[in-house]
Write an enzyme that holds these catalytic residues in place. Structure first.
Site, PDB file in Angstrom:
ATOM      1  N   GLY A   1       7.731   1.209   0.751  1.00  0.00           N
ATOM      2  CA  GLY A   1       9.170   0.985   0.886  1.00  0.00           C
ATOM      3  C   GLY A   1       9.592   1.523   2.233  1.00  0.00           C
ATOM      4  N   GLU A   2      10.477   2.459   2.225  1.00  0.00           N
ATOM      5  CA  GLU A   2      10.953   3.048   3.482  1.00  0.00           C
ATOM      6  C   GLU A   2      11.019   4.566   3.290  1.00  0.00           C
ATOM      7  OE1 GLU A   2      11.484   2.029   6.644  1.00  0.00           O
ATOM      8  OE2 GLU A   2      11.837   4.188   6.781  1.00  0.00           O
ATOM      9  N   SER A   3      10.147   5.264   4.017  1.00  0.00           N
ATOM     10  CA  SER A   3      10.013   6.704   3.787  1.00  0.00           C
ATOM     11  C   SER A   3      11.296   7.470   4.103  1.00  0.00           C
ATOM     12  CB  SER A   3       8.849   7.256   4.610  1.00  0.00           C
ATOM     13  OG  SER A   3       9.040   7.012   5.988  1.00  0.00           O
TER      14      SER A   3
ATOM     15  N   CYS B   1       1.475   3.303   1.807  1.00  0.00           N
ATOM     16  CA  CYS B   1       2.349   3.015   2.945  1.00  0.00           C
ATOM     17  C   CYS B   1       3.443   4.075   3.071  1.00  0.00           C
ATOM     18  CB  CYS B   1       2.894   1.596   2.833  1.00  0.00           C
ATOM     19  SG  CYS B   1       3.395   0.925   4.418  1.00  0.00           S
TER      20      CYS B   1
ATOM     21  N   ARG C   1       4.345   6.638  11.884  1.00  0.00           N
ATOM     22  CA  ARG C   1       5.096   5.554  11.233  1.00  0.00           C
ATOM     23  C   ARG C   1       5.079   4.300  12.112  1.00  0.00           C
ATOM     24  NH1 ARG C   1      10.618   6.407  10.989  1.00  0.00           N
ATOM     25  NH2 ARG C   1      10.756   4.772   9.430  1.00  0.00           N
TER      26      ARG C   1
ATOM     27  N   ILE D   1       2.172  -3.664   5.976  1.00  0.00           N
ATOM     28  CA  ILE D   1       3.559  -4.085   6.207  1.00  0.00           C
ATOM     29  C   ILE D   1       4.297  -2.943   6.901  1.00  0.00           C
ATOM     30  CG2 ILE D   1       5.689  -4.890   5.117  1.00  0.00           C
ATOM     31  CD1 ILE D   1       3.911  -5.742   2.683  1.00  0.00           C
ATOM     32  N   ARG D   2       4.537  -3.130   8.198  1.00  0.00           N
ATOM     33  CA  ARG D   2       5.137  -2.027   8.998  1.00  0.00           C
ATOM     34  C   ARG D   2       4.488  -0.695   8.622  1.00  0.00           C
ATOM     35  NH1 ARG D   2       9.149  -2.705  12.059  1.00  0.00           N
ATOM     36  NH2 ARG D   2      10.221  -0.762  11.643  1.00  0.00           N
TER      37      ARG D   2
ATOM     38  N   HIS E   1      -1.039  -1.913   1.157  1.00  0.00           N
ATOM     39  CA  HIS E   1      -0.537  -2.149  -0.202  1.00  0.00           C
ATOM     40  C   HIS E   1      -1.566  -2.913  -1.033  1.00  0.00           C
ATOM     41  CE1 HIS E   1       3.797  -1.308   0.622  1.00  0.00           C
ATOM     42  NE2 HIS E   1       3.459  -1.666   1.846  1.00  0.00           N
TER      43      HIS E   1
ATOM     44  N   GLU F   1      -1.459  -3.138  -4.141  1.00  0.00           N
ATOM     45  CA  GLU F   1      -0.744  -3.619  -5.339  1.00  0.00           C
ATOM     46  C   GLU F   1      -0.139  -5.002  -5.165  1.00  0.00           C
ATOM     47  OE1 GLU F   1       0.294  -1.340  -3.272  1.00  0.00           O
ATOM     48  OE2 GLU F   1       2.421  -1.657  -2.853  1.00  0.00           O
TER      49      GLU F   1
END
Ligand code: GLN
Length: 196
Positions: free
Chosen positions: A52-54, A84, A113, A142-143, A179, A181
């Site tokens: 997601g976004e840390s 991630c 990051r 992904i990023r 990822h 998953e």
């Protein structure tokens, strides 16, 4: 997973792709539950911190009063798998973090990051992961962060062809830059369940 009572695995569900992790864990026979409150931490045998976004996950974990209880459980030896943004959350040191960004820590590594610029921002590749055997893992980045430094307490599980480290383990803490998953790969989660 070893024989015995069915293990209950939490997935931190503040933000990010926690539903995909719940589905993979359930498919492997674990009892998988979303975790949003500190009291739910007492009821789990392991935890997945999703992608997601840390920066957002960090803010929400503080706002929900989860940061300190999570750090305490990790210090007590709770097995945790971070993908991630989840890997960033588990890392002791982060480069290119926001000025006020904090992590939970636990893994003796330094991550950077958003380490893949521009065209390589997001990509999929086949990755050899010796601990999982053949065939290679289909890994979606992904990023994604990379692991720039691996401290003496942590070990490398996988690296890209150019040597950049993208999967690490330290005892019952596991982290991947990518990822599994979302590509139908279940072996990392199975490996994680084996650590419980
Ligand atoms: N770039 C995100 C971060 O810094 C991580 C992206 C992801 O989890 N797919 O947290």
């Amino acid at each position: 997973m070893t024989a015995g009572p069915r293990r209950r695995v939490g997935v931190l569900a503040l933000q990010g792709d926690f539903r995909e992790h719940l589905a993979v864990l359930t498919g492997l026979g674990a009892e998988a539950v979303p975790v949003r409150r500190a009291r739910e931490l007492a009821e789990i045998d392991g935890l997945v911190v999703p992608g997601g976004e840390s920066t957002v996950m960090d803010k929400l974990s503080r706002a929900f009063g989860l940061r300190e209880p999570l750090r305490d459980r990790i210090a007590d030896g709770l097995p945790v798998y971070g993908t991630c943004a989840g890997l960033i959350m588990l890392s002791d040191r982060v480069l290119d973090a926001l000025p006020d960004q904090r992590t939970l820590g636990g893994l003796d590594v330094t991550v950077r990051r958003n380490a893949f610029g521009n065209q390589l921002d997001s990509f999929e590749t086949e990755l050899d992961v010796p601990v999982l055997g053949a065939p290679p893992v289909r890994a979606a980045f992904i990023r994604a962060p990379i692991v720039e430094e691996v401290g003496p307490a942590a070990s490398v599980l996988a690296a890209l062809d150019d040597g950049r480290v993208v999967a690490v383990q330290q005892g019952a803490l596991l982290g991947t830059s990518f990822h599994p998953e979302i590509t139908g790969e279940t072996r990392f989660h199975r490996h994680f369940l084996g650590l419980l």
